[in-house]
Motif scaffolding. Structure first.
Motif, mmCIF file in Angstrom:
data_model
loop_
_atom_site.group_PDB
_atom_site.id
_atom_site.type_symbol
_atom_site.label_atom_id
_atom_site.label_comp_id
_atom_site.label_asym_id
_atom_site.label_seq_id
_atom_site.Cartn_x
_atom_site.Cartn_y
_atom_site.Cartn_z
ATOM 1 N N PRO A 319 65.357 -3.246 56.634
ATOM 2 C CA PRO A 319 66.360 -2.262 57.048
ATOM 3 C C PRO A 319 67.237 -2.820 58.174
ATOM 4 C CG PRO A 319 64.181 -1.265 56.890
ATOM 5 C CD PRO A 319 63.978 -2.735 56.751
ATOM 6 N N VAL A 320 68.529 -2.498 58.099
ATOM 7 C CA VAL A 320 69.495 -3.041 59.051
ATOM 8 C C VAL A 320 70.298 -1.908 59.675
ATOM 9 C CG1 VAL A 320 71.562 -4.487 59.314
ATOM 10 C CG2 VAL A 320 69.671 -5.252 57.855
ATOM 11 N N GLY A 321 70.468 -1.992 60.990
ATOM 12 C CA GLY A 321 71.357 -1.089 61.709
ATOM 13 C C GLY A 321 72.435 -1.884 62.410
ATOM 14 N N VAL A 322 73.637 -1.328 62.480
ATOM 15 C CA VAL A 322 74.766 -2.023 63.099
ATOM 16 C C VAL A 322 75.440 -1.100 64.102
ATOM 17 C CG1 VAL A 322 77.003 -3.135 62.706
ATOM 18 C CG2 VAL A 322 75.151 -3.444 61.037
ATOM 19 N N ALA A 323 75.655 -1.617 65.308
ATOM 20 C CA ALA A 323 76.422 -0.919 66.340
ATOM 21 C C ALA A 323 77.759 -1.636 66.487
ATOM 22 C CB ALA A 323 75.669 -0.907 67.656
ATOM 23 N N VAL A 324 78.856 -0.917 66.281
ATOM 24 C CA VAL A 324 80.196 -1.505 66.327
ATOM 25 C C VAL A 324 80.849 -1.115 67.654
ATOM 26 C CG1 VAL A 324 82.421 -1.705 65.168
ATOM 27 C CG2 VAL A 324 80.346 -1.292 63.817
ATOM 28 N N PHE A 325 81.019 -2.093 68.529
ATOM 29 C CA PHE A 325 81.626 -1.832 69.834
ATOM 30 C C PHE A 325 83.132 -2.071 69.747
ATOM 31 C CE2 PHE A 325 77.212 -2.298 70.798
ATOM 32 C CZ PHE A 325 77.004 -1.461 71.890
ATOM 33 N N PRO A 326 83.934 -1.206 70.381
ATOM 34 C CA PRO A 326 85.387 -1.251 70.182
ATOM 35 C C PRO A 326 86.052 -2.540 70.666
ATOM 36 C CG PRO A 326 84.822 0.259 71.972
ATOM 37 C CD PRO A 326 83.538 -0.102 71.289
ATOM 38 N N GLY A 327 85.467 -3.216 71.674
ATOM 39 C CA GLY A 327 86.056 -4.441 72.175
ATOM 40 C C GLY A 327 85.536 -5.691 71.504
ATOM 41 N N GLU A 328 84.840 -5.521 70.379
ATOM 42 C CA GLU A 328 84.241 -6.641 69.669
ATOM 43 C C GLU A 328 85.297 -7.470 68.948
ATOM 44 O OE1 GLU A 328 82.320 -9.156 69.130
ATOM 45 O OE2 GLU A 328 80.510 -7.919 69.091
ATOM 46 N N LEU A 329 84.955 -8.718 68.616
ATOM 47 C CA LEU A 329 85.783 -9.554 67.759
ATOM 48 C C LEU A 329 85.890 -8.878 66.390
ATOM 49 C CD1 LEU A 329 84.953 -11.426 70.125
ATOM 50 C CD2 LEU A 329 84.734 -13.281 68.477
ATOM 51 N N PRO A 330 86.776 -9.368 65.498
ATOM 52 C CA PRO A 330 86.948 -8.686 64.215
ATOM 53 C C PRO A 330 85.618 -8.432 63.506
ATOM 54 C CG PRO A 330 88.638 -10.352 64.471
ATOM 55 C CD PRO A 330 87.706 -10.512 65.638
ATOM 56 N N MET A 331 85.395 -7.164 63.169
ATOM 57 C CA MET A 331 84.171 -6.747 62.489
ATOM 58 C C MET A 331 84.517 -6.261 61.090
ATOM 59 S SD MET A 331 81.110 -6.794 64.071
ATOM 60 C CE MET A 331 80.161 -5.314 63.713
ATOM 61 N N PRO A 332 83.686 -6.591 60.097
ATOM 62 C CA PRO A 332 83.957 -6.150 58.728
ATOM 63 C C PRO A 332 83.699 -4.663 58.564
ATOM 64 C CG PRO A 332 81.851 -7.256 58.832
ATOM 65 C CD PRO A 332 82.468 -7.407 60.191
ATOM 66 N N PRO A 333 84.263 -4.041 57.546
ATOM 67 C CA PRO A 333 83.957 -2.629 57.278
ATOM 68 C C PRO A 333 82.530 -2.475 56.770
ATOM 69 C CG PRO A 333 85.303 -3.531 55.513
ATOM 70 C CD PRO A 333 85.234 -4.588 56.576
ATOM 71 N N ARG A 334 82.088 -1.237 56.798
ATOM 72 C CA ARG A 334 80.710 -0.947 56.402
ATOM 73 C C ARG A 334 80.407 -1.436 54.985
ATOM 74 N NH1 ARG A 334 77.637 4.775 57.509
ATOM 75 N NH2 ARG A 334 75.656 4.227 56.502
ATOM 76 N N SER A 335 81.357 -1.278 54.083
ATOM 77 C CA SER A 335 81.122 -1.663 52.689
ATOM 78 C C SER A 335 80.848 -3.156 52.555
ATOM 79 C CB SER A 335 82.327 -1.271 51.827
ATOM 80 O OG SER A 335 83.494 -1.969 52.251
ATOM 81 N N TRP A 336 81.528 -3.967 53.363
ATOM 82 C CA TRP A 336 81.364 -5.423 53.317
ATOM 83 C C TRP A 336 79.948 -5.803 53.764
ATOM 84 C CZ3 TRP A 336 84.159 -9.412 51.486
ATOM 85 C CH2 TRP A 336 83.949 -10.694 51.993
ATOM 86 N N VAL A 337 79.462 -5.140 54.798
ATOM 87 C CA VAL A 337 78.115 -5.413 55.297
ATOM 88 C C VAL A 337 77.074 -4.954 54.278
ATOM 89 C CG1 VAL A 337 76.486 -4.963 57.162
ATOM 90 C CG2 VAL A 337 78.936 -5.207 57.669
ATOM 91 N N ALA A 338 77.301 -3.782 53.688
ATOM 92 C CA ALA A 338 76.328 -3.216 52.754
ATOM 93 C C ALA A 338 76.218 -4.027 51.469
ATOM 94 C CB ALA A 338 76.705 -1.768 52.417
ATOM 95 N N ARG A 339 77.173 -4.890 51.190
ATOM 96 C CA ARG A 339 77.079 -5.742 49.999
ATOM 97 C C ARG A 339 75.881 -6.691 50.078
ATOM 98 N NH1 ARG A 339 81.744 -6.866 46.746
ATOM 99 N NH2 ARG A 339 83.599 -5.642 47.301
#
Length: 380
Positions: A319-339
């Motif tokens: 199982p994987v959890g992701v925290a997306v911080f607003p000042g982060e470098l380019p982050m992929p959308p949820r669908s890309w990660v879930a692939r």
């Protein structure tokens, strides 16, 4: 394998040499209005250098670091430094935290207590972790590998062995930057041992299989943003994975050069209010004293030789959890990660940047606790 306690002790002659070099710094000139547009802002650098030479209290910072529980381990011929903070609660869950570049274990100073002893910091004792924070090979207190071939894939193997020797057959993994890559490789290589993986960054080298389902419009937008980032801000990454040795010669010889190279990223990638100068300089000073800047680049070299590219149908199973911080470098959308990841939790965070454990330890700790809470029930 042997595990021995460790105490950080930088000799006085090293402090004297650093001060002399700082006092003899020669900075280049800059053009009016240049600022951050072409790299480190020289006015900011000038102020940091002056403070490093005349105001920064290394002995106080060293004493603060030595309040943590440091150890050295021998793992298959590789010496690894790590911090081991045992949890205070009814059933602490083992958790390995992995830092990235240009970071170190210094990133984890504040979050350690929040995870190991949550009840003393407004949390629930039932959320406690046994926290292990290794230093990547060739980073600060972990000596450089003697041979080529130790990248994130191999580091995952070292971490699995370290956790075994500490008596942790099952454990969670958390990380950002290179630490996200190591944590992901742990999931690929040792899925049966991972209770879960929490990430605050998705490795740039991660590519899911796209043979059956081409990238969506949103995913294509992410790939475009990532390409734009590396075109305008990715020079560091390109040189560190292709011609790192030439750069390392200069940075290993000049504390001003080292500070400019590292502070540009540490300040530029953090969210407001950013990273305080004592913490920033403690991290840079550790790189300087251990002469590790060149060996720190090896993770870029080795990682590029074995990218986290998944075959068609291959998934990271824990199982994987992701925290997306607003000042982060380019982050992929949820669908890309879930692939490619077994994504169970996705949270948009209100503030924070690339160095989440350092910038927003309370927010990240709360998110890590929340993600692993259901796994505790399954492990019980």
């Amino acid at each position: 394998m042997s595990i021995t306690p460790f105490t950080l002790a930088i000799p006085q002659d090293a402090l004297g040499d650093l001060r002399q070099r700082l006092q003899n710094t020669r900075l280049p000139s800059s053009l009016p209005g240049q600022g951050w547009s072409e790299g480190m802002d020289l006015e900011v650098l000038h102020d940091l250098l002056a403070y490093w030479a005349n105001g920064f209290d290394w002995p106080a910072q060293q004493a603060r670091l030595n309040e943590l529980s440091h150890f050295m381990a021998e793992l298959n011929g590789q010496s690894i430094h790590f911090i081991h903070q045992r949890g205070q609660g009814p059933a602490p869950m083992p958790l390995v935290l992995t830092h990235g570049w240009p970071g170190s274990f210094v990133e984890m100073q504040s979050i350690l207590a929040l995870l190991a002893d949550p009840a003393s910091h407004g949390g629930d004792a039932g959320d406690a972790f046994h926290v292990v924070v290794p230093s990547l090979p060739g980073y600060t207190l972990s000596p450089a590998p003697a041979h080529k071939g130790t990248g994130p894939y191999e580091v995952a193997g070292l971490w699995a062995e370290l956790m075994t020797q500490l008596g942790y057959d099952r454990f969670g993994a958390q990380g950002g930057d290179i630490g996200a890559g190591v944590s992901s490789w742990l999931g690929v290589r040792y899925p049966e041992r991972l209770t879960g993986i929490h990430l605050n960054y998705i490795p740039g080298a991660y590519r899911p299989a796209l043979d059956l389902h081409p990238a969506t419009e949103q995913e294509q937008g992410y790939l475009k943003r990532a390409a734009e980032f590396f075109e305008t801000q990715g020079a560091y990454s390109h040189i560190q994975r292709t011609k790192p040795q030439s750069l390392a010669v200069g940075l290993n010889d000049s504390p001003a050069g080292l500070l400019a190279w590292m502070a540009e990223k540490m300040l530029g990638w953090s969210d407001s209010p950013g990273i305080d100068r004592d913490t920033l300089l403690t991290n840079v000073a550790l790189y300087w004293f251990t002469q590790c800047i060149g060996s720190s680049f090896r993770q870029y070299v080795e990682g590029s030789l074995r990218p986290l590219a998944l075959a068609d149908g291959q998934r990271i199973l824990p199982p994987v959890g992701v925290a997306v911080f607003p000042g982060e470098l380019p982050m992929p959308p949820r669908s890309w990660v879930a692939r490619g990841y077994n994504l169970q939790r996705w949270r948009e965070m209100p503030k924070g940047g690339h160095f989440a454990a350092l910038e927003q330890p309370q927010l990240l700790a709360e998110e890590i606790r929340a993600f692993f809470r259901p796994m505790r029930q399954l492990e019980a």
